[in-house]
Design a protein around this motif. Sequence first.
Motif, PDB file in Angstrom:
ATOM      1  N   VAL A 628       0.867  -1.181   0.000  1.00  0.00           N
ATOM      2  CA  VAL A 628       0.000   0.000   0.000  1.00  0.00           C
ATOM      3  C   VAL A 628       0.902   1.229   0.000  1.00  0.00           C
ATOM      4  CG1 VAL A 628      -1.856   1.242   1.146  1.00  0.00           C
ATOM      5  CG2 VAL A 628      -1.772  -1.255   1.263  1.00  0.00           C
ATOM      6  N   THR A 629       0.658   2.123  -0.944  1.00  0.00           N
ATOM      7  CA  THR A 629       1.510   3.301  -1.091  1.00  0.00           C
ATOM      8  C   THR A 629       0.728   4.581  -0.811  1.00  0.00           C
ATOM      9  OG1 THR A 629       1.030   3.551  -3.457  1.00  0.00           O
ATOM     10  CG2 THR A 629       2.856   2.096  -2.855  1.00  0.00           C
ATOM     11  N   HIS A 630       1.459   5.666  -0.658  1.00  0.00           N
ATOM     12  CA  HIS A 630       0.836   6.973  -0.430  1.00  0.00           C
ATOM     13  C   HIS A 630       1.832   8.039  -0.848  1.00  0.00           C
ATOM     14  CE1 HIS A 630      -1.338  10.294   1.391  1.00  0.00           C
ATOM     15  NE2 HIS A 630      -2.310   9.481   1.760  1.00  0.00           N
ATOM     16  N   ALA A 631       1.320   9.171  -1.270  1.00  0.00           N
ATOM     17  CA  ALA A 631       2.190  10.307  -1.580  1.00  0.00           C
ATOM     18  C   ALA A 631       2.946  10.728  -0.322  1.00  0.00           C
ATOM     19  CB  ALA A 631       1.365  11.472  -2.118  1.00  0.00           C
ATOM     20  N   THR A 632       4.129  11.301  -0.511  1.00  0.00           N
ATOM     21  CA  THR A 632       4.922  11.813   0.602  1.00  0.00           C
ATOM     22  C   THR A 632       4.861  13.339   0.620  1.00  0.00           C
ATOM     23  OG1 THR A 632       6.873  11.680  -0.821  1.00  0.00           O
ATOM     24  CG2 THR A 632       6.488   9.852   0.705  1.00  0.00           C
ATOM     25  N   PHE A 633       5.025  13.921   1.811  1.00  0.00           N
ATOM     26  CA  PHE A 633       4.929  15.371   1.969  1.00  0.00           C
ATOM     27  C   PHE A 633       6.072  15.880   2.836  1.00  0.00           C
ATOM     28  CE2 PHE A 633       0.639  13.638   1.537  1.00  0.00           C
ATOM     29  CZ  PHE A 633       0.137  14.377   0.469  1.00  0.00           C
ATOM     30  N   LYS A 634       6.601  17.055   2.454  1.00  0.00           N
ATOM     31  CA  LYS A 634       7.637  17.713   3.258  1.00  0.00           C
ATOM     32  C   LYS A 634       7.286  19.181   3.457  1.00  0.00           C
ATOM     33  CE  LYS A 634      11.773  14.990   2.129  1.00  0.00           C
ATOM     34  NZ  LYS A 634      13.134  15.048   1.508  1.00  0.00           N
ATOM     35  N   ASP A 635       7.651  19.698   4.638  1.00  0.00           N
ATOM     36  CA  ASP A 635       7.430  21.124   4.883  1.00  0.00           C
ATOM     37  C   ASP A 635       8.617  21.930   4.355  1.00  0.00           C
ATOM     38  OD1 ASP A 635       9.489  20.867   6.719  1.00  0.00           O
ATOM     39  OD2 ASP A 635       8.197  21.024   8.489  1.00  0.00           O
ATOM     40  N   THR A 636       8.630  23.227   4.601  1.00  0.00           N
ATOM     41  CA  THR A 636       9.680  24.090   4.055  1.00  0.00           C
ATOM     42  C   THR A 636      11.050  23.794   4.659  1.00  0.00           C
ATOM     43  OG1 THR A 636       9.020  25.729   5.714  1.00  0.00           O
ATOM     44  CG2 THR A 636       8.106  25.976   3.497  1.00  0.00           C
ATOM     45  N   ASP A 637      11.081  23.118   5.806  1.00  0.00           N
ATOM     46  CA  ASP A 637      12.351  22.737   6.424  1.00  0.00           C
ATOM     47  C   ASP A 637      12.827  21.362   5.979  1.00  0.00           C
ATOM     48  OD1 ASP A 637      12.483  25.116   7.886  1.00  0.00           O
ATOM     49  OD2 ASP A 637      11.229  24.273   9.491  1.00  0.00           O
ATOM     50  N   GLY A 638      12.072  20.739   5.062  1.00  0.00           N
ATOM     51  CA  GLY A 638      12.456  19.421   4.571  1.00  0.00           C
ATOM     52  C   GLY A 638      12.056  18.286   5.485  1.00  0.00           C
ATOM     53  N   LYS A 639      11.191  18.551   6.463  1.00  0.00           N
ATOM     54  CA  LYS A 639      10.747  17.504   7.378  1.00  0.00           C
ATOM     55  C   LYS A 639       9.508  16.815   6.821  1.00  0.00           C
ATOM     56  CE  LYS A 639      12.498  19.822  11.531  1.00  0.00           C
ATOM     57  NZ  LYS A 639      12.138  20.429  12.844  1.00  0.00           N
ATOM     58  N   PRO A 661       3.453  26.438   2.728  1.00  0.00           N
ATOM     59  CA  PRO A 661       3.510  25.544   1.566  1.00  0.00           C
ATOM     60  C   PRO A 661       4.100  24.180   1.904  1.00  0.00           C
ATOM     61  CG  PRO A 661       5.175  27.266   1.413  1.00  0.00           C
ATOM     62  CD  PRO A 661       4.303  27.628   2.559  1.00  0.00           C
ATOM     63  N   ILE A 662       3.580  23.183   1.242  1.00  0.00           N
ATOM     64  CA  ILE A 662       4.021  21.793   1.430  1.00  0.00           C
ATOM     65  C   ILE A 662       4.442  21.241   0.080  1.00  0.00           C
ATOM     66  CG2 ILE A 662       3.275  19.457   2.024  1.00  0.00           C
ATOM     67  CD1 ILE A 662       3.640  21.207   4.463  1.00  0.00           C
ATOM     68  N   GLU A 663       5.568  20.546   0.068  1.00  0.00           N
ATOM     69  CA  GLU A 663       6.056  19.907  -1.159  1.00  0.00           C
ATOM     70  C   GLU A 663       5.559  18.470  -1.194  1.00  0.00           C
ATOM     71  OE1 GLU A 663      10.254  18.349  -3.144  1.00  0.00           O
ATOM     72  OE2 GLU A 663      10.290  19.657  -1.378  1.00  0.00           O
ATOM     73  N   ILE A 664       4.871  18.131  -2.279  1.00  0.00           N
ATOM     74  CA  ILE A 664       4.423  16.749  -2.440  1.00  0.00           C
ATOM     75  C   ILE A 664       5.504  15.975  -3.184  1.00  0.00           C
ATOM     76  CG2 ILE A 664       3.153  17.303  -4.567  1.00  0.00           C
ATOM     77  CD1 ILE A 664       1.150  15.074  -3.754  1.00  0.00           C
ATOM     78  N   GLY A 665       5.828  14.791  -2.658  1.00  0.00           N
ATOM     79  CA  GLY A 665       6.911  13.994  -3.216  1.00  0.00           C
ATOM     80  C   GLY A 665       6.425  12.710  -3.860  1.00  0.00           C
ATOM     81  N   ALA A 666       7.321  11.753  -3.927  1.00  0.00           N
ATOM     82  CA  ALA A 666       7.037  10.490  -4.607  1.00  0.00           C
ATOM     83  C   ALA A 666       5.964   9.693  -3.877  1.00  0.00           C
ATOM     84  CB  ALA A 666       8.317   9.673  -4.713  1.00  0.00           C
ATOM     85  N   ILE A 667       5.272   8.858  -4.637  1.00  0.00           N
ATOM     86  CA  ILE A 667       4.320   7.906  -4.067  1.00  0.00           C
ATOM     87  C   ILE A 667       5.096   6.634  -3.755  1.00  0.00           C
ATOM     88  CG2 ILE A 667       2.259   6.542  -4.499  1.00  0.00           C
ATOM     89  CD1 ILE A 667       1.400   8.791  -6.458  1.00  0.00           C
ATOM     90  N   THR A 668       5.235   6.321  -2.476  1.00  0.00           N
ATOM     91  CA  THR A 668       6.055   5.183  -2.065  1.00  0.00           C
ATOM     92  C   THR A 668       5.304   4.333  -1.046  1.00  0.00           C
ATOM     93  OG1 THR A 668       7.094   6.390  -0.237  1.00  0.00           O
ATOM     94  CG2 THR A 668       8.164   6.540  -2.389  1.00  0.00           C
ATOM     95  N   LYS A 669       5.900   3.203  -0.731  1.00  0.00           N
ATOM     96  CA  LYS A 669       5.331   2.335   0.294  1.00  0.00           C
ATOM     97  C   LYS A 669       5.146   3.112   1.589  1.00  0.00           C
ATOM     98  CE  LYS A 669       6.395  -1.719   3.125  1.00  0.00           C
ATOM     99  NZ  LYS A 669       7.413  -2.748   3.467  1.00  0.00           N
ATOM    100  N   MET A 670       3.986   2.921   2.202  1.00  0.00           N
ATOM    101  CA  MET A 670       3.750   3.585   3.477  1.00  0.00           C
ATOM    102  C   MET A 670       4.821   3.178   4.486  1.00  0.00           C
ATOM    103  SD  MET A 670      -0.334   3.558   4.217  1.00  0.00           S
ATOM    104  CE  MET A 670      -1.497   4.464   3.211  1.00  0.00           C
TER     105      MET A 670
END
Length: 910
Positions: A628-639, A661-670
Amino acid sequence: MNNITDTILGYIAYESKENDLKTLTTHIKLSLELCNTHFSRDLCAVYGKTIFMTDTAPERYNIKETESKWRKIWEEQKSFEVTEDTSKPKSYVLAMLPYPSGRIHVGHVRNYSLSDVVARYKRARGFNVLNPMGWDALGLPAENAAIERNTHPKDWTYDNIAQMKKQLLSMGLAIDWSREVATCDPDYYRHEQKMFIDFYNANLAYRKESVVNWDPVEDTVLANEQVVDGKGWRSGAPVERRKLYQWFFKITEFADELLEGLETLDRWPDKVRTMQHNWIGKSQGIEFNFKIIGPDLEDNAQLNVYTTRIDTIFGTSFAVLAPEHPYAHKLAETDPKAKEFIEECMSLGTSEEAIERAEKKGYKTPYSVIHPLTNEEMPVYIGNFVIYSYGTGAVKSAPAHDERDFAFATKYDLPIRPVITGPGYEEGKPFAPKGTVFNSGPEYDGLTSDEAISKIILKFEEMGIGKGVTNFRLRDWGISRQRYWGCPVPFIHCDDCGLIPVPEKDLPVELPYDINYDKPGNPLDRHPTWKNVDCHQCGKPAQRETDTCDTFFESSWYFLRYLDPKNPDRGFSNEKSNYWMPVDQYIGGVEHAVLHLLYSRFFTRALKKCGYEVPDEPFAGLFTQGMVTHATFKDTDGKWMFPADVEQKDGKWVSIKDSSPIEIGAITKMSKSKKNVVDPEDILDTYGADAARLFILSDSPPERDLEWTEGGIEGAWRFVNKLHRILTENIDLLPEVNSSKPDKFSNEASDLRTHAHKAIIGVAEDIEAFHMNKSVARIRELSNAIAGFKGRETSDLWALREAYEILVRLFNPMMPHLAEELWSLLGHTTMLTETLWPEVDKSLLQADTVTIGVQVNGKVRATITLAADASKEDAEKIALNEEGVQKALEGQTVRKVIVVPGRIVNVVAG
């Protein structure tokens, strides 16, 4: 208007147990969806959204109340508890047991939803279904988690089991909880201690000194698979190679059987069988002796090597020793640089993967070997890439025909002599495949590799320096772990009597509760009383074995304990094993494709050798679900950010907390590390178990990865409500249960009946093939047909009731709570748990017409609809009259027309 608004707000208050904005927003949204579902006229604004509503609302589907009601009924009636019943065919359905981490994850929801569909379906087909559950509760992760939280592993584990069981119960799984086991329970591991002793008495368990992966932070041995990039998988500390006395199970005794058995597992995925085949790694080769010369060596000293490619013997230019080889250690006694190099090599893990990835290094020894056919003197190196446990711990190297040896020879400026050629051979590059021999003398030049191998083996056997042998990549299973939270090895060490097993009457050897972690390592080693015992043979002071077992030990036989979980005398009875085994359908992650499955296959063979009545193969069918995968998210500090903490506004992702603002990243395994996880408990609480199960089953083929999306689960929730609505809005019109079938039906009713009966077959075939997403699609199609049905004559309503009843029974394996509720509303007093799969009226499946394609010179130019019994002549005539066919034939002459009845018409023209 206010009453309607109050109703919505009341629904929100009822459904929402948390005050956070995300949850409240979700409940408002679902409330509005509910209103959209049930109302259509009065315009009403609620929280800024406009919806149409009727003056009065039919009773809504209360998911929480309904699902709770049916779970309670199933529990009270013990609906899923089973015993042996020879009057029925049996079906043993099993999902891999979970590690009790404290919370289920979405992967669990997928795994157990799949197994539950199979179990409920098989039950409906008349099978006596065993579908049990337990807990893989011992092992290093639980111990480390308890240490981090300053609690006891036992307390931590049982608290987690209680929490996870509560969560699994909320899924409405058709599990026989009366058979629940926890592998940390002494009543469980007492039987595996008996099995351990049985293995020992059958020469399938032994203790010896061996090189192991040692984690200096965890102070324990790690399996090869627990070494990642040369470091401990949990501690991250560089792993060392040490020599320790360890316990082993003799899995290699069954290497051939395990390999041959794979051919019988035709219901296993090919990729899993291939992985096991490669792991066992059977190879045919030769062991032979080089004469070895050098300082402090005897005149007749020999170096024994193993190779599968003796056809390259004339290309051999050096030999390499493993760092643990006796000749290497002999040299290290007098050569400080050799000792230093060996210590460097020992810092690598023992896994092939770690050794293969490492830079290839060597230390030139003062030793040389003599080529057995040319008498050439060749150098001997110690190499960090030779595995001591494979073959003889020494290799001959023909660098022109092995990439690893080629890189080593290039680095150390050693001779590279090609002796095999074939397609793809390039001068100056390593050529690994077999081919044709050259540069090997007139006796061998021109032979194929296989011919040369046979001839050279025979030659070496005649010379008395070698013999053909079969070798395996598979190694005996090292089960010792130097930690507390595991099954104690049931042996004692006595100075006078030696190593002796604990008497059966004294089993189980239980773990002491009063331990402490004030120092690194195994608390059992320093326990003031538990470790010290009297020898039961001579009565003198002795010591318990303080190693505990690898947790794979417990999971290698748990499926047998489910058969007889309350048996105090044996792990399981032969009678129950003969009835239930093998497991008919096993379901779990592909990450267990090798070790767990291989160890379980070994275990049944070992038990059989010890007199237990079990089949050779424990799992007849295997299905490995995707992640099961899900998109990943990071804040402006890269967390990393949790999905629950972000939202999309105006096409952009922002933090719910402060709109940053939030950066949406790769869809990976939870994974917890990337925080791209959703809490199943929240999902089940918000949307209900049926919606969660439906989404898991419908959104992707189960063998592929599934992307979890909020839109997907909301769509499933809407469909659950739609199913409830389309039945309840017409339920008062339907005839009574089991009313007489009319003699005639309208065309519309006949079409609905045909659709429903085709769905019976289609859904069954899809479930059998694990095409769960396709079965859900068929259920949606049937529900649409029912929703669009307008007939209201008596015969029409009989057909409508039949279609409703078929629909409910078909989706029962996927959405059991809703199915039971609707089945009850339809007037049935027998629950679906006791109701068989609907029977097909085959007369409805005979189509009057058939639609087929028409090809002209291999390209489809038209489709035509024919009577099902149309003649070839009629098919040809209709096909040639089609406008698209006539255009394709312009300027050409028809040479031949081939009619495949019911399939296709092929026109050949030129």
